[in-house]
Each structure stands twice: as structure tokens, then as C-alpha cells.
Design an enzyme around this catalytic site. Structure first.
Site, short mmCIF file in Angstrom:
data_model
loop_
_atom_site.label_atom_id
_atom_site.label_comp_id
_atom_site.label_asym_id
_atom_site.label_seq_id
_atom_site.Cartn_x
_atom_site.Cartn_y
_atom_site.Cartn_z
N CYS A 161 14.15 4.95 -6.27
CA CYS A 161 12.79 4.75 -6.09
C CYS A 161 12.29 5.61 -4.96
O CYS A 161 12.75 6.51 -4.39
CB CYS A 161 12.48 3.35 -5.97
SG CYS A 161 13.10 2.47 -4.75
N CYS A 208 0.79 -1.09 0.07
CA CYS A 208 0.20 0.02 0.23
C CYS A 208 0.90 1.24 0.11
O CYS A 208 0.33 2.39 -0.58
CB CYS A 208 -0.94 0.04 1.18
SG CYS A 208 -2.26 -1.26 0.99
N1 LIG Z 1 5.50 -8.46 12.25
C1 LIG Z 1 4.56 -7.24 12.62
N2 LIG Z 1 4.82 -7.27 13.96
C2 LIG Z 1 3.82 -6.20 14.60
N3 LIG Z 1 3.05 -5.31 13.74
C3 LIG Z 1 3.32 -5.48 12.48
C4 LIG Z 1 4.15 -6.40 11.73
N4 LIG Z 1 4.08 -6.28 10.46
C5 LIG Z 1 3.50 -5.18 10.26
N5 LIG Z 1 3.00 -4.65 11.43
C6 LIG Z 1 2.11 -3.30 11.60
O1 LIG Z 1 0.69 -3.70 10.90
C7 LIG Z 1 0.31 -2.20 10.55
C8 LIG Z 1 -0.30 -2.47 9.20
O2 LIG Z 1 -0.93 -1.11 8.85
P1 LIG Z 1 -0.86 -0.61 7.25
O3 LIG Z 1 -0.97 -1.71 6.24
O4 LIG Z 1 -1.85 0.52 7.22
O5 LIG Z 1 0.66 0.00 6.94
P2 LIG Z 1 1.84 1.17 7.65
O6 LIG Z 1 2.98 0.36 7.79
O7 LIG Z 1 0.77 1.56 8.99
O8 LIG Z 1 1.66 2.21 6.51
P3 LIG Z 1 2.71 2.40 5.12
O9 LIG Z 1 2.64 0.92 4.56
O10 LIG Z 1 1.80 3.11 4.36
O11 LIG Z 1 3.91 3.17 5.42
C9 LIG Z 1 1.32 -1.14 10.68
O12 LIG Z 1 1.21 -0.29 11.67
C10 LIG Z 1 2.76 -2.23 10.98
O13 LIG Z 1 3.63 -1.39 11.82
#
Ligand SMILES: Nc1ncnc2c1ncn2[C@@H]1O[C@H](COP(=O)(O)OP(=O)(O)OP(=O)(O)O)[C@@H](O)[C@H]1O
Length: 400
Positions: free
Chosen positions: A358, A211
Site C-alpha cells: 500500500c 489525511c
Molecule cells: N503525539 C504527538 N506529539 C506531538 N506532535 C504530534 C503528535 N501527533 C501528531 N503530531 C503532529 O501533529 C501534526 C498534525 O498535522 P497534519 O494533520 O497536517 O499531518 P502531518 O503528519 O503533518 O502530515 P501527513 O499526515 O500528511 O503526513 C503533525 O505535524 C504531527 O507531527
């Protein structure tokens, strides 16, 4: 993030399951008042609401899907919520991560989510796991919960969540979002398919944009997040037909949805242990890692190149709409896919060094590997990409 492949199949109905959780002994007078509109639905009633009160649900990620999911799980009266999240609230989160607000910028997402939940429903107990979910901690964290809801955005965590849930015999509600499309399902190996039956292999590194690379309509998170909570409520209380064995695909632009059957693969390898999921998913391909190993420059080194009048060609390998948001002065736009397909190679100058960049370095590393193979052996890429440039060199530029 969108999904690995386009699944095929036809829908022939959902799966009714026994209630996951025993009812709590009682609801207090205040709880009866709060949940009265649930209690008067015959299918939920006192027994269903007491099951919700006794339920322990672990939500991975307090981001796009986790935000609405946590708020609605709390409002519905799920007694214990766990939150696994390591990140902090960023301005680019606020268009969709509605559990966080302006005053939460820079705060721990887990703590911000806990505070919002307390506002929505002070009867909910919240456990914070302020860490990255990994193979080392997943089984310990999962052990205290009845049901897992995955609101994360990357394949490594999805396979990890799936495998840990399989090993502990727990159901797992999954969702994914990308631009205008969302998907959701329920996986429970004891009663039906798990995530690996739907997607046996992760997609090749770099093939499915996140995303952060491709964008997402903010309100789509609410659509898919609330469907995930609906599934969690049905699993906890044993009412209705769940999405176990079905994949729901929702298109917000067409305003249509369909469900397709997911079959358990009798020949699939059994999950017996947790593995290294970053390697399994090849977060960046081996070729790209190798290419980047000796050929990465920092944003400050790129600035030195500009300042010293060196002859080089700066190529931005993002998409045109990303270039419109922000770009480095002098960079020429050639999207990564045109380099990977070989189509754009003829446009590249032979008489000077090629410098690729990028958004943050992943796509340019893939393109760099292709350039090295095509004979541009002195090509380099900028680690950290345009975001690194905006943070370290030109703070007047916006980030996204
Ligand atoms: N292995 C993990 N352990 C804990 N939290 C996780 C893990 N992988 C992803 N997350 C969390 O899941 C959430 C996914 O949210 P989202 O898909 O909206 O993306 P984002 O990382 O907040 O934003 P963007 O991708 O736009 O930078 C995030 O807050 C991320 O920190």
C-alpha cells in the site's frame, strides 16, 4: 483525519462560561496600538485583551490545524504559546501548513513555527516542546498552561490529550479535518462533556483513513483552525457562547454547517490515570500485527524478486486515485476493502505467491491478515509500501 462515528442529536444553544484567565496588569503603548481593533470591540476591550496577554495556550502539533491556530493565537495577542511537535517540515505539508515555507523544508516544525510567530507578533513568548506527546510527558507539559488546543491527526493523541486535560481540570479545544469536512468542539470536564462522551471508543484500526491516506483540502485547515482559535479566545475572555457541549460539523463542498448537542454520559468510566493509548487505539489491529510479524518483506527484497524472475503477483491495495499518483510497474490494483469483504478473492491467482503493498504498510498488513485467513498462507506484504520503494529502489518516482 475524520471522526469515529456520525453523532446524532439536535442543537439547543451554546454554553457561556466564566473567563478562564485573569487580566494582565497592563498593556504597553505598543500593545495598545497593535491590538486597537480588538480594544474597540466592547466585548473584548482592555479587560479582554489583558486576559489574552496573560493566557498560556498549549498547541499540540504544528501541522494542518496547528499552523493557522498558532498564527491567529499569536496575532490575537495570546501572551504565551507552547508548541508540542516532533516532526520536520515535508514538501507535502506546504499546501496547508502555512506557518512553514519553502525555506523551512527539512527543518524542525517547532522551530519553523516559532520563527513565523516572531514575525507575526514579537510580543508573544514561545515555549518549544520538541517531543512526541506521550503518557509519560503529557501531565508535566500541560501543567504550565491554561488551555490546550489539539491540532493533531491521530486517535491515540486525541484520547491522551483529552485524558490529561480531564485530570488537570483544563479546557481543551479540538478539531478534525478530512477531505472537505471539518469538525470542532470544546471539551471541559469540569463544566460539560469531554471527548470520551462524544466518542467513547476509538474506531477499529484501519477503518478511518488519515489525511495522509485520504487527503485534505488545504484551505479547510484555515476554516477549522480559525474556528478553534475563536473558541480559545471566548474561553480565555469569557465572552460569547462556546462550543462546549456542541459538535460543529462543516461541509466545505456544500458550504453548510450544523451543530449537534453532545451530552455528558453519567455512566461513563471516570478518567483516573493515563494509559497506553497506542494499544487502546490498536493503531494496527492485533490480527494485522500478527500477520505482518512473519510475512513482511522490504522494498529491496521485492526488487530481488523482480530481478530473480520469481513467479509472484504484486497487488497494490490502495485506492485508484492513489495508483494514478504513483505505482510500482507491474502492480495490479485491488483496493483493500475488496479484499477485506472477500469480493476480490476469486481474482487472486492460486499458482504463485501474492505480494501486497500500500502507501506505507498499514493497509497492506490488514489485507494480508485477511489473505492468510482465506488460505493464501505464503502471502507477504511490503513494509514501507510504495513510499519505501520510491525512497530505496526507484528514486525517480514521486512521493505523496
Ligand atoms: N503525539 C504527538 N506529539 C506531538 N506532535 C504530534 C503528535 N501527533 C501528531 N503530531 C503532529 O501533529 C501534526 C498534525 O498535522 P497534519 O494533520 O497536517 O499531518 P502531518 O503528519 O503533518 O502530515 P501527513 O499526515 O500528511 O503526513 C503533525 O505535524 C504531527 O507531527
Amino acid at each position: 483525519m475524520t471522526s469515529n462515528t456520525s453523532p446524532q442529536g439536535s442543537d439547543d444553544g451554546g454554553t457561556t462560561l466564566p473567563p478562564l484567565v485573569e487580566p494582565a496588569a497592563e498593556l504597553t503603548k505598543d500593545e495598545v496600538a497593535r491590538y486597537s481593533r480588538h480594544l474597540i470591540i466592547p466585548d473584548v476591550g482592555m479587560a479582554g485583551q489583558k486576559r489574552l496577554k496573560n493566557a498560556k495556550v498549549l498547541v499540540i502539533g504544528a501541522g494542518g490545524l496547528g499552523s493557522p491556530a498558532l498564527l491567529y493565537l499569536a496575532a490575537a495577542g495570546v501572551g504565551t504559546l507552547g508548541i508540542v511537535e516532533f516532526d520536520e517540515v515535508d514538501e507535502s505539508n506546504l499546501h496547508r501548513q502555512i506557518i512553514h515555507g519553502q525555506s523551512d523544508l527539512g527543518r524542525s516544525k517547532a522551530e519553523s513555527a516559532r520563527d513565523s510567530i516572531a514575525e507575526v507578533n514579537p510580543f508573544v513568548k514561545v515555549n518549544l516542546h520538541q517531543t512526541n506527546l506521550t503518557s509519560d510527558n503529557a501531565l508535566d507539559i500541560f501543567a504550565d498552561y491554561d488551555l490546550i488546543l489539539d491540532g493533531t491527526d491521530n486517535f491515540a493523541t486525541r484520547y491522551l490529550v483529552n485524558d490529561a486535560a480531564v485530570l488537570q481540570g483544563k479546557p481543551y479545544v479540538w478539531g478534525s479535518i478530512f477531505r472537505f469536512e471539518g469538525q470542532a468542539s470544546v471539551f471541559w470536564d469540569a463544566y460539560g462533556p469531554n471527548y470520551r462522551d462524544l466518542y467513547p471508543e476509538p474506531p477499529p484500526p484501519g477503518m478511518v483513513p488519515s489525511c495522509a491516506e485520504g487527503g485534505v483540502l488545504g484551505v479547510l485547515c484555515a476554516s477549522i483552525g480559525s474556528i478553534m482559535v475563536n473558541e480559545a479566545i471566548k474561553l480565555i475572555t469569557g465572552i460569547g457562547e462556546t462550543l462546549l457541549g456542541r459538535l460543529m460539523i462543516y461541509d466545505a463542498l456544500e458550504m453548510s454547517y450544523r451543530t449537534v448537542k453532545i451530552r455528558k454520559d453519567p455512566n461513563a468510566d471516570k478518567v483516573t490515570e493515563l494509559i497506553d493509548y497506542e494499544t487502546f487505539c490498536g493503531v494496527v489491529s492485533d490480527d494485522a500485527q500478527q500477520a505482518a510479524a512473519d510475512s513482511t518483506i522490504t522494498p529491496l527484497e521485492l526488487k530481488d524478486k523482480f530481478d530473480s524472475d520469481q513467479k509472484f503477483e504484486l497487488i497494490d491495495v490502495r485506492e485508484p486515485h492513489e495508483y494514478d499518483i504513483v505505482h510500482i510497474e507491474g502492480a495490479k490494483l485491488i483496493p483493500k476493502d475488496r479484499i477485506l469483504s472477500g469480493e476480490a478473492l476469486a481474482e487472486l491467482p492460486q499458482d504463485r505467491q501474492i505480494v501486497l503493498h500500500c502507501k506505507s504498510g498499514g493497509r497492506s498488513a490488514e489485507a494480508l491478515s485477511a489473505l492468510h485467513k482465506a488460505g493464501f498462507s505464503d502471502a507477504v506484504h511490503v513494509g514501507g509500501g510504495v513510499l519505501g520503494w520510491a525512497n530505496q529502489v526507484d528514486q525517480s518516482l514521486p512521493t505523496y
